[in-house]
Design an enzyme around this catalytic site. Sequence first.
Site, PDB file in Angstrom:
ATOM      1  N   ARG A   1     -59.194  23.991 -21.193  1.00  0.00           N
ATOM      2  CA  ARG A   1     -59.770  22.803 -20.565  1.00  0.00           C
ATOM      3  C   ARG A   1     -59.940  21.717 -21.629  1.00  0.00           C
ATOM      4  O   ARG A   1     -60.188  22.002 -22.787  1.00  0.00           O
ATOM      5  CB  ARG A   1     -61.125  23.115 -19.932  1.00  0.00           C
ATOM      6  CG  ARG A   1     -61.039  24.117 -18.783  1.00  0.00           C
ATOM      7  CD  ARG A   1     -62.380  24.258 -18.088  1.00  0.00           C
ATOM      8  NE  ARG A   1     -62.353  25.262 -17.031  1.00  0.00           N
ATOM      9  CZ  ARG A   1     -61.940  25.041 -15.783  1.00  0.00           C
ATOM     10  NH1 ARG A   1     -61.510  23.828 -15.454  1.00  0.00           N
ATOM     11  NH2 ARG A   1     -61.950  25.999 -14.885  1.00  0.00           N
TER      12      ARG A   1
ATOM     13  N   MET B   1     -61.953  38.249 -10.949  1.00  0.00           N
ATOM     14  CA  MET B   1     -60.969  39.235 -10.510  1.00  0.00           C
ATOM     15  C   MET B   1     -59.918  38.563  -9.636  1.00  0.00           C
ATOM     16  O   MET B   1     -58.715  38.850  -9.737  1.00  0.00           O
ATOM     17  CB  MET B   1     -61.651  40.362  -9.730  1.00  0.00           C
ATOM     18  CG  MET B   1     -62.570  41.224 -10.568  1.00  0.00           C
ATOM     19  SD  MET B   1     -63.457  42.424  -9.563  1.00  0.00           S
ATOM     20  CE  MET B   1     -62.116  43.374  -8.901  1.00  0.00           C
ATOM     21  N   ILE B   2     -60.358  37.647  -8.763  1.00  0.00           N
ATOM     22  CA  ILE B   2     -59.433  36.954  -7.858  1.00  0.00           C
ATOM     23  C   ILE B   2     -58.520  36.013  -8.637  1.00  0.00           C
ATOM     24  O   ILE B   2     -57.312  35.947  -8.398  1.00  0.00           O
ATOM     25  CB  ILE B   2     -60.218  36.182  -6.775  1.00  0.00           C
ATOM     26  CG1 ILE B   2     -60.941  37.165  -5.851  1.00  0.00           C
ATOM     27  CG2 ILE B   2     -59.296  35.276  -5.977  1.00  0.00           C
ATOM     28  CD1 ILE B   2     -61.850  36.504  -4.835  1.00  0.00           C
ATOM     29  N   ARG B   3     -59.088  35.276  -9.584  1.00  0.00           N
ATOM     30  CA  ARG B   3     -58.301  34.301 -10.348  1.00  0.00           C
ATOM     31  C   ARG B   3     -57.202  34.954 -11.185  1.00  0.00           C
ATOM     32  O   ARG B   3     -56.168  34.344 -11.447  1.00  0.00           O
ATOM     33  CB  ARG B   3     -59.216  33.513 -11.294  1.00  0.00           C
ATOM     34  CG  ARG B   3     -60.096  32.524 -10.610  1.00  0.00           C
ATOM     35  CD  ARG B   3     -61.117  31.889 -11.525  1.00  0.00           C
ATOM     36  NE  ARG B   3     -60.918  32.041 -12.941  1.00  0.00           N
ATOM     37  CZ  ARG B   3     -61.073  31.052 -13.827  1.00  0.00           C
ATOM     38  NH1 ARG B   3     -61.396  29.853 -13.401  1.00  0.00           N
ATOM     39  NH2 ARG B   3     -60.927  31.276 -15.114  1.00  0.00           N
TER      40      ARG B   3
ATOM     41  N   THR C   1     -54.726  24.392  -7.871  1.00  0.00           N
ATOM     42  CA  THR C   1     -56.172  24.518  -7.708  1.00  0.00           C
ATOM     43  C   THR C   1     -56.452  25.637  -6.717  1.00  0.00           C
ATOM     44  O   THR C   1     -56.052  25.550  -5.554  1.00  0.00           O
ATOM     45  CB  THR C   1     -56.816  23.212  -7.215  1.00  0.00           C
ATOM     46  OG1 THR C   1     -58.149  23.474  -6.779  1.00  0.00           O
ATOM     47  CG2 THR C   1     -56.034  22.579  -6.079  1.00  0.00           C
ATOM     48  N   ILE C   2     -57.091  26.662  -7.185  1.00  0.00           N
ATOM     49  CA  ILE C   2     -57.375  27.798  -6.311  1.00  0.00           C
ATOM     50  C   ILE C   2     -58.345  27.403  -5.203  1.00  0.00           C
ATOM     51  O   ILE C   2     -58.371  28.010  -4.129  1.00  0.00           O
ATOM     52  CB  ILE C   2     -57.947  28.974  -7.153  1.00  0.00           C
ATOM     53  CG1 ILE C   2     -57.790  30.300  -6.401  1.00  0.00           C
ATOM     54  CG2 ILE C   2     -59.385  28.726  -7.565  1.00  0.00           C
ATOM     55  CD1 ILE C   2     -58.067  31.517  -7.252  1.00  0.00           C
ATOM     56  N   ASP C   3     -59.141  26.336  -5.436  1.00  0.00           N
ATOM     57  CA  ASP C   3     -60.113  25.876  -4.436  1.00  0.00           C
ATOM     58  C   ASP C   3     -59.469  25.097  -3.295  1.00  0.00           C
ATOM     59  O   ASP C   3     -60.141  24.766  -2.317  1.00  0.00           O
ATOM     60  CB  ASP C   3     -61.169  24.974  -5.088  1.00  0.00           C
ATOM     61  CG  ASP C   3     -62.042  25.725  -6.071  1.00  0.00           C
ATOM     62  OD1 ASP C   3     -61.985  26.973  -6.076  1.00  0.00           O
ATOM     63  OD2 ASP C   3     -62.775  25.069  -6.838  1.00  0.00           O
TER      64      ASP C   3
END
Length: 531
Positions: free
Chosen positions: A131, A344-346, A185-187
Amino acid sequence: MTYPNPLRFNPAYSVVKQYFVHLDDSVPQKIVVHKDSPRGVHFRRAGPRQKVYFNSDEVHACIVTCGGLCPGLNTVIREIVCGLYHMYGVNKILGIDGGYRGFYSKNTIPLTPKVVNDIHKRGGTIIGTSRGGHDTSKIVDSIQDRGINQVYIIGGDGTQKGAAVIYEEVRRRGLKVAVAGIPKTIDNDIPVIDKSFGFDTAVEEAQRAINAAHVEAESTENGVGVVKLMGRYSGFIAMYATLASRDVDLCLIPESPFYLEGEGGLFEFVEKRLKESGHMVIVIAEGAGQELLAESLQSADQKDASGNKLLRDVGLWISHKIKEHFAKNHKMDITLKYIDPTYMIRAIPSNASDNVYCTLLAQSAVHGAMAGYTGFTSGLVNGRQTYIPFNRITEKQNMVVITDRMWARLLSSTNQPSFLGPKDLAEAKKQEEHPTGLLDGENCKEDHQPELLFIFEKNIVWSKLCWQCYLFIKALLKQKLWKQPYSDHGSLLLVLDNDFLKGRVRTILKEHLVGCGFAVFRDSREKATTT
């Protein structure tokens, strides 16, 4: 100078009928319109062109990944490398190690089809990420010094803003460098596009955590399972995971405020649901209830290296508050289990659906860059691959509209309260964007007060108008939306009643009209002071 597209001689594409995309093909941002609606905003359709701008032997490409991890990153990297190599014969491809700062502070990683062959089976990114670290001057200096002429930037809204700045600096220096973005973006909080890669995988993986919470809650008397999912500003993962699961009793997202105590509050609903079912599952997005948490902890806002607000663990906080409430009031004994599967998901590889989507995004970006397009993001709009200008991607965030049908479907699935009073609901309807905006494909705010747009122009030269202004003005003439023109200081003043113009389209129209030689004023007072 342009060159014949190497795909003409590629045996894999010799059987494809009409493989090349016409230069004038476009994709509308909004496909649900009224019969009298103007043409609206269109994006250039993605795909290979008959002519390419770059000679394959002269291409020196680089790929950089920035921001947090997301399923599918390695797949995108793999498909950019393989697309450049196999479709266009490009051999010089570099991976920039460790995000933006890797341009000037770290080594590069040579990328070949052999190097990236199996990386789609792994999570994360093989070229590293970080980042922050965006120093425009140093980055463009590095691009110039290394002789790079194609830059592929994979990242979220902050990364795409950085890409836009790099593109502007490249233009300012007059460098012949194509800058292409792939939205990550996972969001799912990037606007315009249908969805971002990794989102389907995240929703699917979130089911495992929700199922575990449901088993834990169901196995004990008055069991409560709390699951925290990603969603800093947008609650799409929590909403879709809840709808897919059907085991969730309460979903909390950043866009929908809630309160804990009192009539109609969260505590009252939890108690009611436990009495009815004997157990319940709560899904909460990481950005939900942050204002309540800040009040409770009286903490100051802090930001990470990307400028994002650092969030406190709302899952732990709300779990503590629920246990504290029932312990203090001695109403019933509860057993609460808290699950946080965020990292874990990312970190998992993308599923089959996202793998295909990543391939399309990556290959579309390659086709665009080879054709000489720059300053764009590759994205899916209404099911079609398109090239979207950076400014359209970075101007706002995609958020759940709590006055839209999808949120209503969730409320009917969970039977949870909206936590909105009549006054709050009226304010939400006033502030939230309407889901059927007509012109620019974005949800447009309600605006019942007609405004005037004054277009001050010496002489309309039709041949010099850009196609957006040409089509727009022709549509206005056809619909008889022009007011009577009159002379003002030897010039023509055209007054347009634009009650139907809402939201961002007014600004976009102004930019195009000014670019074609118009002087545009919002109202007569502004015109008077300027002229």
